[in-house]
Design a protein around this motif. Structure first.
Motif, PDB file in Angstrom:
ATOM      1  N   GLU A 107       0.826  -1.212   0.000  1.00  0.00           N
ATOM      2  CA  GLU A 107       0.000   0.000   0.000  1.00  0.00           C
ATOM      3  C   GLU A 107       0.857   1.258   0.000  1.00  0.00           C
ATOM      4  O   GLU A 107       0.519   2.245  -0.658  1.00  0.00           O
ATOM      5  CB  GLU A 107      -0.938   0.000   1.203  1.00  0.00           C
ATOM      6  CG  GLU A 107      -2.073  -1.001   1.060  1.00  0.00           C
ATOM      7  CD  GLU A 107      -3.024  -0.968   2.238  1.00  0.00           C
ATOM      8  OE1 GLU A 107      -3.405   0.147   2.649  1.00  0.00           O
ATOM      9  OE2 GLU A 107      -3.388  -2.050   2.728  1.00  0.00           O
ATOM     10  N   VAL A 108       1.975   1.228   0.725  1.00  0.00           N
ATOM     11  CA  VAL A 108       2.899   2.366   0.732  1.00  0.00           C
ATOM     12  C   VAL A 108       3.409   2.590  -0.690  1.00  0.00           C
ATOM     13  O   VAL A 108       3.421   3.721  -1.190  1.00  0.00           O
ATOM     14  CB  VAL A 108       4.066   2.130   1.723  1.00  0.00           C
ATOM     15  CG1 VAL A 108       5.177   3.148   1.514  1.00  0.00           C
ATOM     16  CG2 VAL A 108       3.554   2.172   3.162  1.00  0.00           C
ATOM     17  N   GLU A 109       3.804   1.524  -1.354  1.00  0.00           N
ATOM     18  CA  GLU A 109       4.299   1.632  -2.733  1.00  0.00           C
ATOM     19  C   GLU A 109       3.198   2.096  -3.679  1.00  0.00           C
ATOM     20  O   GLU A 109       3.417   2.991  -4.504  1.00  0.00           O
ATOM     21  CB  GLU A 109       4.865   0.287  -3.187  1.00  0.00           C
ATOM     22  CG  GLU A 109       6.146  -0.093  -2.475  1.00  0.00           C
ATOM     23  CD  GLU A 109       6.611  -1.520  -2.755  1.00  0.00           C
ATOM     24  OE1 GLU A 109       6.135  -2.139  -3.746  1.00  0.00           O
ATOM     25  OE2 GLU A 109       7.440  -2.029  -1.982  1.00  0.00           O
ATOM     26  N   ASP A 110       2.009   1.489  -3.577  1.00  0.00           N
ATOM     27  CA  ASP A 110       0.890   1.846  -4.459  1.00  0.00           C
ATOM     28  C   ASP A 110       0.498   3.313  -4.328  1.00  0.00           C
ATOM     29  O   ASP A 110       0.040   3.926  -5.292  1.00  0.00           O
ATOM     30  CB  ASP A 110      -0.337   0.972  -4.164  1.00  0.00           C
ATOM     31  CG  ASP A 110      -0.135  -0.483  -4.568  1.00  0.00           C
ATOM     32  OD1 ASP A 110       0.858  -0.798  -5.279  1.00  0.00           O
ATOM     33  OD2 ASP A 110      -0.961  -1.327  -4.152  1.00  0.00           O
ATOM     34  N   ASN A 111       0.658   3.864  -3.125  1.00  0.00           N
ATOM     35  CA  ASN A 111       0.303   5.261  -2.883  1.00  0.00           C
ATOM     36  C   ASN A 111       1.476   6.218  -3.088  1.00  0.00           C
ATOM     37  O   ASN A 111       1.383   7.391  -2.734  1.00  0.00           O
ATOM     38  CB  ASN A 111      -0.281   5.414  -1.474  1.00  0.00           C
ATOM     39  CG  ASN A 111      -1.698   4.907  -1.396  1.00  0.00           C
ATOM     40  OD1 ASN A 111      -2.609   5.545  -1.917  1.00  0.00           O
ATOM     41  ND2 ASN A 111      -1.886   3.756  -0.792  1.00  0.00           N
ATOM     42  N   LYS A 112       2.566   5.686  -3.644  1.00  0.00           N
ATOM     43  CA  LYS A 112       3.751   6.489  -3.976  1.00  0.00           C
ATOM     44  C   LYS A 112       4.293   7.250  -2.768  1.00  0.00           C
ATOM     45  O   LYS A 112       4.657   8.418  -2.851  1.00  0.00           O
ATOM     46  CB  LYS A 112       3.443   7.427  -5.134  1.00  0.00           C
ATOM     47  CG  LYS A 112       3.071   6.682  -6.409  1.00  0.00           C
ATOM     48  CD  LYS A 112       2.679   7.622  -7.516  1.00  0.00           C
ATOM     49  CE  LYS A 112       2.380   6.940  -8.824  1.00  0.00           C
ATOM     50  NZ  LYS A 112       1.692   5.696  -8.828  1.00  0.00           N
ATOM     51  N   LEU A 113       4.360   6.539  -1.626  1.00  0.00           N
ATOM     52  CA  LEU A 113       4.851   7.133  -0.394  1.00  0.00           C
ATOM     53  C   LEU A 113       6.209   6.563   0.028  1.00  0.00           C
ATOM     54  O   LEU A 113       6.715   6.908   1.096  1.00  0.00           O
ATOM     55  CB  LEU A 113       3.837   6.905   0.732  1.00  0.00           C
ATOM     56  CG  LEU A 113       2.508   7.635   0.606  1.00  0.00           C
ATOM     57  CD1 LEU A 113       1.493   7.100   1.615  1.00  0.00           C
ATOM     58  CD2 LEU A 113       2.692   9.131   0.794  1.00  0.00           C
ATOM     59  N   THR A 114       6.794   5.741  -0.794  1.00  0.00           N
ATOM     60  CA  THR A 114       8.022   5.022  -0.434  1.00  0.00           C
ATOM     61  C   THR A 114       9.129   5.950   0.051  1.00  0.00           C
ATOM     62  O   THR A 114       9.848   5.613   0.997  1.00  0.00           O
ATOM     63  CB  THR A 114       8.521   4.186  -1.631  1.00  0.00           C
ATOM     64  OG1 THR A 114       7.428   3.386  -2.095  1.00  0.00           O
ATOM     65  CG2 THR A 114       9.667   3.283  -1.233  1.00  0.00           C
ATOM     66  N   ASP A 115       9.276   7.112  -0.553  1.00  0.00           N
ATOM     67  CA  ASP A 115      10.360   8.031  -0.173  1.00  0.00           C
ATOM     68  C   ASP A 115      10.113   8.764   1.137  1.00  0.00           C
ATOM     69  O   ASP A 115      11.010   9.433   1.642  1.00  0.00           O
ATOM     70  CB  ASP A 115      10.591   9.062  -1.284  1.00  0.00           C
ATOM     71  CG  ASP A 115      11.164   8.430  -2.543  1.00  0.00           C
ATOM     72  OD1 ASP A 115      11.728   7.317  -2.457  1.00  0.00           O
ATOM     73  OD2 ASP A 115      11.055   9.055  -3.611  1.00  0.00           O
ATOM     74  N   SER A 116       8.907   8.644   1.671  1.00  0.00           N
ATOM     75  CA  SER A 116       8.616   9.355   2.916  1.00  0.00           C
ATOM     76  C   SER A 116       7.897   8.454   3.926  1.00  0.00           C
ATOM     77  O   SER A 116       7.067   8.914   4.694  1.00  0.00           O
ATOM     78  CB  SER A 116       7.780  10.606   2.627  1.00  0.00           C
ATOM     79  OG  SER A 116       6.615  10.274   1.934  1.00  0.00           O
ATOM     80  N   PHE A 117       8.267   7.180   3.927  1.00  0.00           N
ATOM     81  CA  PHE A 117       7.593   6.222   4.799  1.00  0.00           C
ATOM     82  C   PHE A 117       8.584   5.153   5.234  1.00  0.00           C
ATOM     83  O   PHE A 117       9.273   4.578   4.403  1.00  0.00           O
ATOM     84  CB  PHE A 117       6.447   5.548   4.041  1.00  0.00           C
ATOM     85  CG  PHE A 117       5.281   5.149   4.896  1.00  0.00           C
ATOM     86  CD1 PHE A 117       5.390   4.149   5.848  1.00  0.00           C
ATOM     87  CD2 PHE A 117       4.061   5.765   4.737  1.00  0.00           C
ATOM     88  CE1 PHE A 117       4.317   3.776   6.624  1.00  0.00           C
ATOM     89  CE2 PHE A 117       2.963   5.401   5.508  1.00  0.00           C
ATOM     90  CZ  PHE A 117       3.097   4.406   6.454  1.00  0.00           C
ATOM     91  N   ILE A 118       8.639   4.889   6.535  1.00  0.00           N
ATOM     92  CA  ILE A 118       9.490   3.824   7.060  1.00  0.00           C
ATOM     93  C   ILE A 118       8.637   2.850   7.852  1.00  0.00           C
ATOM     94  O   ILE A 118       7.876   3.250   8.739  1.00  0.00           O
ATOM     95  CB  ILE A 118      10.603   4.384   7.979  1.00  0.00           C
ATOM     96  CG1 ILE A 118      11.585   5.228   7.182  1.00  0.00           C
ATOM     97  CG2 ILE A 118      11.348   3.243   8.685  1.00  0.00           C
ATOM     98  CD1 ILE A 118      12.652   5.898   8.034  1.00  0.00           C
ATOM     99  N   LEU A 119       8.777   1.573   7.522  1.00  0.00           N
ATOM    100  CA  LEU A 119       8.249   0.495   8.353  1.00  0.00           C
ATOM    101  C   LEU A 119       9.446   0.011   9.163  1.00  0.00           C
ATOM    102  O   LEU A 119      10.316  -0.685   8.649  1.00  0.00           O
ATOM    103  CB  LEU A 119       7.679  -0.634   7.494  1.00  0.00           C
ATOM    104  CG  LEU A 119       6.483  -0.285   6.617  1.00  0.00           C
ATOM    105  CD1 LEU A 119       6.077  -1.478   5.758  1.00  0.00           C
ATOM    106  CD2 LEU A 119       5.317   0.189   7.452  1.00  0.00           C
ATOM    107  N   ALA A 120       9.507   0.406  10.419  1.00  0.00           N
ATOM    108  CA  ALA A 120      10.704   0.173  11.232  1.00  0.00           C
ATOM    109  C   ALA A 120      10.795  -1.244  11.787  1.00  0.00           C
ATOM    110  O   ALA A 120      11.857  -1.676  12.187  1.00  0.00           O
ATOM    111  CB  ALA A 120      10.760   1.185  12.370  1.00  0.00           C
ATOM    112  N   GLY A 121       9.675  -1.960  11.835  1.00  0.00           N
ATOM    113  CA  GLY A 121       9.707  -3.301  12.410  1.00  0.00           C
ATOM    114  C   GLY A 121       9.572  -3.270  13.922  1.00  0.00           C
ATOM    115  O   GLY A 121       9.335  -2.239  14.537  1.00  0.00           O
ATOM    116  N   TRP A 122       9.730  -4.442  14.514  1.00  0.00           N
ATOM    117  CA  TRP A 122       9.588  -4.619  15.947  1.00  0.00           C
ATOM    118  C   TRP A 122      10.810  -4.066  16.661  1.00  0.00           C
ATOM    119  O   TRP A 122      11.927  -4.104  16.145  1.00  0.00           O
ATOM    120  CB  TRP A 122       9.435  -6.109  16.258  1.00  0.00           C
ATOM    121  CG  TRP A 122       9.192  -6.385  17.703  1.00  0.00           C
ATOM    122  CD1 TRP A 122       7.994  -6.370  18.348  1.00  0.00           C
ATOM    123  CD2 TRP A 122      10.184  -6.705  18.692  1.00  0.00           C
ATOM    124  NE1 TRP A 122       8.163  -6.652  19.682  1.00  0.00           N
ATOM    125  CE2 TRP A 122       9.506  -6.869  19.919  1.00  0.00           C
ATOM    126  CE3 TRP A 122      11.555  -6.860  18.670  1.00  0.00           C
ATOM    127  CZ2 TRP A 122      10.159  -7.187  21.104  1.00  0.00           C
ATOM    128  CZ3 TRP A 122      12.207  -7.177  19.856  1.00  0.00           C
ATOM    129  CH2 TRP A 122      11.508  -7.347  21.045  1.00  0.00           C
TER     130      TRP A 122
END
Length: 194
Positions: free
Chosen positions: A66-81
């Motif tokens: 969804e992050v990729e589909d919404n073109k947010l990759t450059d301003s989004f981090i999924l940091a994990g646990w």
């Protein structure tokens, strides 16, 4: 992935970024899909917005897509646990908890302790902790538009932001301080022992 960081720099978040984030499982309950939809709306109004999700879970791949589909990759981090969520909370400008259902929302007092304005959903026990326009802003469940509006309102209104932070600080001091909680437990155990 666990960064053990104290600054945005280590995560390569621009210094002037306005960071909106959540700590929670990547699962249906915590609505990470709604967070991504709200992020898209926020980014349209606040170009320097940056987004962070701290947590892991079964919906990781879907959220990443969804992050990729919404073109947010450059301003989004999924940091994990992480074992150190407060290190991430410290770098947020706004903290969110937009659960679809929630027993308590343990992260809310942590957000308040870190002096973060909160956007949360008006569901289950959350309104017992977050009072709308007192120590946070509430939105209906799954309402990405209202969630985005709340974030934008806090971004645009420094006086509101300060009021919510102060309200959160009072909430933590009054309801979640060690002396009060210990005293209540002591009284409870005293009644049970009779």
């Amino acid at each position: 992935m666990d960064y053990h960081m104290n600054t945005r720099e280590l995560l390569e978040i621009p210094e002037d970024a306005f960071v909106v984030g959540m700590v929670g499982r990547l699962a249906e309950q915590k609505a990470p899909d709604v967070f991504v939809k709200a992020a898209k709306r926020i980014k349209e109004k606040i170009p320097k917005a940056f987004f962070l999700i701290v947590g892991d879970g079964p919906d990781w791949d879907e959220v990443q897509q969804e992050v990729e589909d919404n073109k947010l990759t450059d301003s989004f981090i999924l940091a994990g646990w992480t074992r150190r969520p407060m290190e991430y909370i410290k770098i947020l400008d706004i903290a969110v908890l937009i659960s679809r259902w929630e027993g308590f929302g343990l992260v809310l007092p942590e957000y308040m302790l870190a002096n973060k304005p909160i956007v949360a959903t008006d569901v289950d026990a959350i309104p017992f902790i977050v009072q709308d326009h007192v120590n946070g802003l509430l939105a209906p469940v799954d309402d990405d538009e209202k969630i985005a509006e709340n974030v934008i309102e806090i971004y645009q209104d420094a006086e509101l932001r300060d009021k919510l932070v102060e309200g959160g600080r009072r909430e933590v001091d009054e309801r979640f301080n060690v002396e009060r909680v210990a005293g209540e437990h002591e009284r409870l155990f005293g009644r049970l022992a009779r």
